[in-house]
Design a protein around this motif. Structure first.
Motif, mmCIF file in Angstrom:
data_model
loop_
_atom_site.group_PDB
_atom_site.id
_atom_site.type_symbol
_atom_site.label_atom_id
_atom_site.label_comp_id
_atom_site.label_asym_id
_atom_site.label_seq_id
_atom_site.Cartn_x
_atom_site.Cartn_y
_atom_site.Cartn_z
ATOM 1 N N ASP A 116 0.819 -1.205 0.000
ATOM 2 C CA ASP A 116 0.000 0.000 0.000
ATOM 3 C C ASP A 116 0.856 1.259 0.000
ATOM 4 O OD1 ASP A 116 0.873 -0.600 2.610
ATOM 5 O OD2 ASP A 116 -0.867 0.346 3.534
ATOM 6 N N ALA A 117 1.909 1.286 0.787
ATOM 7 C CA ALA A 117 2.791 2.452 0.837
ATOM 8 C C ALA A 117 3.554 2.613 -0.477
ATOM 9 C CB ALA A 117 3.759 2.337 2.012
ATOM 10 N N ALA A 118 4.004 1.501 -1.063
ATOM 11 C CA ALA A 118 4.716 1.557 -2.338
ATOM 12 C C ALA A 118 3.790 2.084 -3.443
ATOM 13 C CB ALA A 118 5.261 0.185 -2.711
ATOM 14 N N ALA A 119 2.544 1.619 -3.476
ATOM 15 C CA ALA A 119 1.584 2.093 -4.472
ATOM 16 C C ALA A 119 1.302 3.582 -4.285
ATOM 17 C CB ALA A 119 0.299 1.286 -4.380
ATOM 18 N N ASP A 120 1.219 4.029 -3.033
ATOM 19 C CA ASP A 120 1.024 5.466 -2.770
ATOM 20 C C ASP A 120 2.200 6.282 -3.301
ATOM 21 O OD1 ASP A 120 -1.403 4.960 -1.565
ATOM 22 O OD2 ASP A 120 -0.637 5.156 0.498
ATOM 23 N N MET A 121 3.416 5.763 -3.148
ATOM 24 C CA MET A 121 4.598 6.468 -3.664
ATOM 25 C C MET A 121 4.572 6.543 -5.185
ATOM 26 S SD MET A 121 7.758 5.341 -1.255
ATOM 27 C CE MET A 121 7.217 4.311 0.095
ATOM 28 N N VAL A 122 4.111 5.477 -5.843
ATOM 29 C CA VAL A 122 3.993 5.494 -7.306
ATOM 30 C C VAL A 122 2.979 6.551 -7.723
ATOM 31 C CG1 VAL A 122 3.215 4.163 -9.316
ATOM 32 C CG2 VAL A 122 4.756 3.124 -7.643
ATOM 33 N N GLU A 123 1.853 6.628 -7.036
ATOM 34 C CA GLU A 123 0.849 7.644 -7.362
ATOM 35 C C GLU A 123 1.363 9.044 -7.102
ATOM 36 O OE1 GLU A 123 -3.079 6.940 -5.843
ATOM 37 O OE2 GLU A 123 -2.991 4.830 -6.397
ATOM 38 N N ASP A 124 2.101 9.232 -6.005
ATOM 39 C CA ASP A 124 2.698 10.542 -5.722
ATOM 40 C C ASP A 124 3.691 10.926 -6.812
ATOM 41 O OD1 ASP A 124 1.230 10.748 -3.393
ATOM 42 O OD2 ASP A 124 2.892 10.187 -2.074
ATOM 43 N N SER A 125 4.474 9.957 -7.274
ATOM 44 C CA SER A 125 5.435 10.190 -8.344
ATOM 45 C C SER A 125 4.704 10.605 -9.621
ATOM 46 C CB SER A 125 6.259 8.928 -8.583
ATOM 47 O OG SER A 125 7.211 9.130 -9.595
ATOM 48 N N TYR A 126 3.639 9.897 -9.942
ATOM 49 C CA TYR A 126 2.829 10.230 -11.122
ATOM 50 C C TYR A 126 2.301 11.663 -11.035
ATOM 51 C CZ TYR A 126 -1.478 10.575 -13.834
ATOM 52 O OH TYR A 126 -2.481 11.020 -14.664
ATOM 53 N N ARG A 127 1.714 12.010 -9.886
ATOM 54 C CA ARG A 127 1.152 13.363 -9.731
ATOM 55 C C ARG A 127 2.225 14.438 -9.856
ATOM 56 N NH1 ARG A 127 -2.298 10.698 -6.160
ATOM 57 N NH2 ARG A 127 -0.985 11.089 -4.350
ATOM 58 N N LEU A 128 3.398 14.190 -9.279
ATOM 59 C CA LEU A 128 4.489 15.158 -9.372
ATOM 60 C C LEU A 128 4.931 15.322 -10.814
ATOM 61 C CD1 LEU A 128 6.673 16.998 -8.144
ATOM 62 C CD2 LEU A 128 8.078 14.948 -7.844
#
Length: 157
Positions: A116-128
Motif C-alpha cells: 500500500d505504501a509503495a503504491a502510494d509512492m507510485v501515485e505521488d510520483s505520477y502526480r508530481l
C-alpha cells in the motif's frame, strides 16, 4: 553537533529477501497500478531493457536491478517527501542511478515491503511528474485519456 541521519544498508543475505515469485508479484502490481493512472503508459523501454512507467514526456517509475541483484522501483518525489519516506521505511533508500534529492528506490525484495505504501509512492510520483509537464502536454495527455485513446510511451512524444 548531532549525528547525521544515515540509512542502514540492506543485508545481502538470501534469507533477508523475499522469494522470486513474491518479487514478481510486487513488480506486476506496481506496473499495473501505474498503467491504470490517467494518461500513464507502462511497459518495457527497449534501449534500456527495463520496465518503466511514463506520463507524457516523463518517466515516473523505473524498475531496475541493483548490482547486488535486488529489484528496485525508482520513483520521483518532492525533496521533503524523499527525506520523510527514507526515514519512515527501512525498504526505501536513495534513488539508484538517479538524483538522490528527487528519487528514491523501493526495495522490492525486502521482507518489510508494504504494497500500500509503495503504491502510494507510485501515485505521488505520477502526480508530481504530471504537474511538471508543460500545460500543453498535460492537457493533451488528459484529453487523450478522456477520449479513450491509448497512452503512448515517453519516446513517442
Amino acid at each position: 553537533m548531532t549525528a547525521p541521519l544515515c540509512h542502514v544498508p540492506h543485508l545481502n543475505e538470501p534469507s533477508a529477501r523475499a522469494d522470486d515469485a513474491t518479487v514478481a508479484s510486487r513488480r506486476d502490481a506496481l506496473l499495473t497500478r501505474a498503467a491504470g493512472l490517467p494518461g500513464a503508459w507502462a511497459g518495457g523501454k527497449p534501449e534500456w531493457g527495463i520496465p518503466v512507467a511514463s506520463v507524457g514526456t516523463r518517466l515516473f517509475l523505473l524498475l531496475i536491478t541493483h548490482t547486488d541483484d535486488r529489484l528496485l522501483a525508482n520513483v520521483k518525489l518532492d525533496p521533503e517527501d524523499v527525506v520523510a519516506v527514507r526515514a519512515a521505511y527501512s525498504w526505501v533508500e536513495p534513488g539508484f542511478h538517479q538524483s538522490k534529492r528527487h528519487w528514491v528506490s523501493i526495495d522490492m525484495t525486502s521482507p518489510d515491503y508494504r504494497a500500500d505504501a509503495a503504491a502510494d509512492m507510485v501515485e505521488d510520483s505520477y502526480r508530481l511528474v504530471l504537474s511538471l509537464l508543460t500545460r500543453r502536454v498535460r492537457e493533451a495527455v488528459l484529453l487523450a485519456d478522456a477520449s479513450g485513446a491509448p497512452a503512448r510511451p515517453t519516446w513517442q512524444w
